[in-house]
Design an enzyme around this catalytic site. Structure first.
Site, PDB file in Angstrom:
ATOM      1  N   HIS A 138       0.847  -1.186   0.000  1.00  0.00           N
ATOM      2  CA  HIS A 138       0.000   0.000   0.000  1.00  0.00           C
ATOM      3  C   HIS A 138       0.886   1.241   0.000  1.00  0.00           C
ATOM      4  CE1 HIS A 138      -3.532  -2.175   1.920  1.00  0.00           C
ATOM      5  NE2 HIS A 138      -2.556  -2.955   2.313  1.00  0.00           N
ATOM      6  N   TYR A 139       0.287   2.392  -0.313  1.00  0.00           N
ATOM      7  CA  TYR A 139       0.881   3.628   0.176  1.00  0.00           C
ATOM      8  C   TYR A 139      -0.034   4.182   1.249  1.00  0.00           C
ATOM      9  CZ  TYR A 139      -1.968   6.404  -3.278  1.00  0.00           C
ATOM     10  OH  TYR A 139      -2.954   6.971  -4.026  1.00  0.00           O
ATOM     11  N   THR A 140       0.556   5.038   2.119  1.00  0.00           N
ATOM     12  CA  THR A 140      -0.227   5.533   3.251  1.00  0.00           C
ATOM     13  C   THR A 140      -1.269   6.568   2.808  1.00  0.00           C
ATOM     14  OG1 THR A 140       1.599   7.063   3.645  1.00  0.00           O
ATOM     15  CG2 THR A 140       1.489   5.103   5.047  1.00  0.00           C
TER      16      THR A 140
ATOM     17  N   GLU B 132       2.523  -0.899   4.589  1.00  0.00           N
ATOM     18  CA  GLU B 132       2.177   0.478   4.226  1.00  0.00           C
ATOM     19  C   GLU B 132       3.471   1.234   3.930  1.00  0.00           C
ATOM     20  OE1 GLU B 132      -0.574   2.198   3.733  1.00  0.00           O
ATOM     21  OE2 GLU B 132      -2.186   0.984   4.626  1.00  0.00           O
TER      22      GLU B 132
ATOM     23  N   HIS C   9      -2.625  -3.010  -3.272  1.00  0.00           N
ATOM     24  CA  HIS C   9      -3.992  -2.842  -2.774  1.00  0.00           C
ATOM     25  C   HIS C   9      -4.957  -2.665  -3.948  1.00  0.00           C
ATOM     26  CE1 HIS C   9      -6.623  -0.879   0.601  1.00  0.00           C
ATOM     27  NE2 HIS C   9      -7.054  -2.066   0.250  1.00  0.00           N
TER      28      HIS C   9
ATOM     29  N   ASP D 237      -3.595   2.422  -4.758  1.00  0.00           N
ATOM     30  CA  ASP D 237      -2.261   2.321  -4.171  1.00  0.00           C
ATOM     31  C   ASP D 237      -1.677   0.918  -4.333  1.00  0.00           C
ATOM     32  OD1 ASP D 237      -4.359   1.620  -2.168  1.00  0.00           O
ATOM     33  OD2 ASP D 237      -2.693   1.315  -0.787  1.00  0.00           O
TER      34      ASP D 237
HETATM   35 ZN   LIG Z   1      -4.067   0.626   0.689  1.00  0.00          ZN
END
Ligand SMILES: [Zn+2]
Length: 239
Positions: free
Chosen positions: A24-26, A89, A131, A141
């Site tokens: 993911h990215y935050t 993340e 994600h 993301d």
């Molecule tokens: Zn995510």
């Protein structure tokens, strides 16, 4: 691996060992804000790890517990991706707050972390996903700037660069055997894309997610020759 312990109360119990890794990215303005949210009992979200832009790795939830990062999702027939996966993340403001390249120190740490996780659990290359791959209609993301090719070159995940096959692009609104074959290919790779033969809005979201991960130079949701050639190439790898 060097970890900074930063426990989150947001987890429950697994019923099976993880076999998938979700990146993911935050998507928040700062890493600190993201960490705060991922450790806030009221937010009811978490991940196993957070990787800061300077390469620091924080452990929030032990891998043997179930973190809450994927939400409504699907990969290779599994809908409860939180139970099936380890979630990472990666700090980046994301498309909402100024999406930017992932710095070298951060990418190296993500690669080392994925390698480390794979020493403990059986995670096949075709189960290292973003994600957006597991929730294409809701999520984008870690996005098209994440260096999936580099991760694959380090031995984690899938990547192919076949010559682009000629052929008319397929786009939303079209119907027929070509669309059916495209959807069948996405389903085989892992996406939630039951073949109907009708290129609908959901198919567009799947194509866009696929492009963010495995094409990266375009993510318009149109299945052009290059997009289709890459999908076929990945399936030939045995995905
Ligand atoms: Zn995510």
């Amino acid at each position: 691996m060097n970890m900074i312990e930063a426990p989150s109360p947001n987890f429950d119990f697994r019923t099976t060992p993880p076999d998938t890794i979700v990146l993911h990215y935050t998507g928040m303005e700062t890493g600190e804000a993201a960490m705060e949210r991922l450790r806030d009992p009221a937010a009811k979200v978490s991940s196993h790890y957070v990787v800061e832009e300077d390469g620091r790795v924080f452990r929030l939830v032990p891998e043997e517990r179930r973190a809450w990062h994927a939400g409504q999702s699907f990969w290779k027939g599994v809908r409860d991706i939180n139970t099936a996966s380890v979630g990472i993340e990666i700090v980046n403001p994301g498309h909402e707050f100024g999406y930017r390249p992932f710095p070298e120190a951060q990418v190296s740490s993500v690669i080392a972390l994925v390698a480390d996780i794979r020493t403990r659990w059986t995670v096949d290359d075709d189960r290292i996903v973003g994600h957006s791959d597991v929730a294409p209609e809701r999520k984008e993301d870690p996005g098209e700037l994440f260096p999936w090719k580099r991760l694959a070159e380090a031995g984690h995940g899938l990547w192919v660069e076949p010559p682009a096959a000629p052929g008319l692009p397929l786009a939303e609104g079209e119907e027929g055997a070509g669309v059916f074959a495209l959807q069948a290919g996405f389903t085989r790779l892992g996406y939630d894309c039951a073949p109907s033969g009708a290129f609908d809005a959901h198919t567009t979201a799947v194509v866009r997610a696929f492009q963010r991960h495995w094409v990266q130079t375009r993510f318009d949701g149109v299945a052009d020759g290059e997009t289709r050639a890459r999908l076929i190439g990945l399936l030939r790898l045995g995905a």
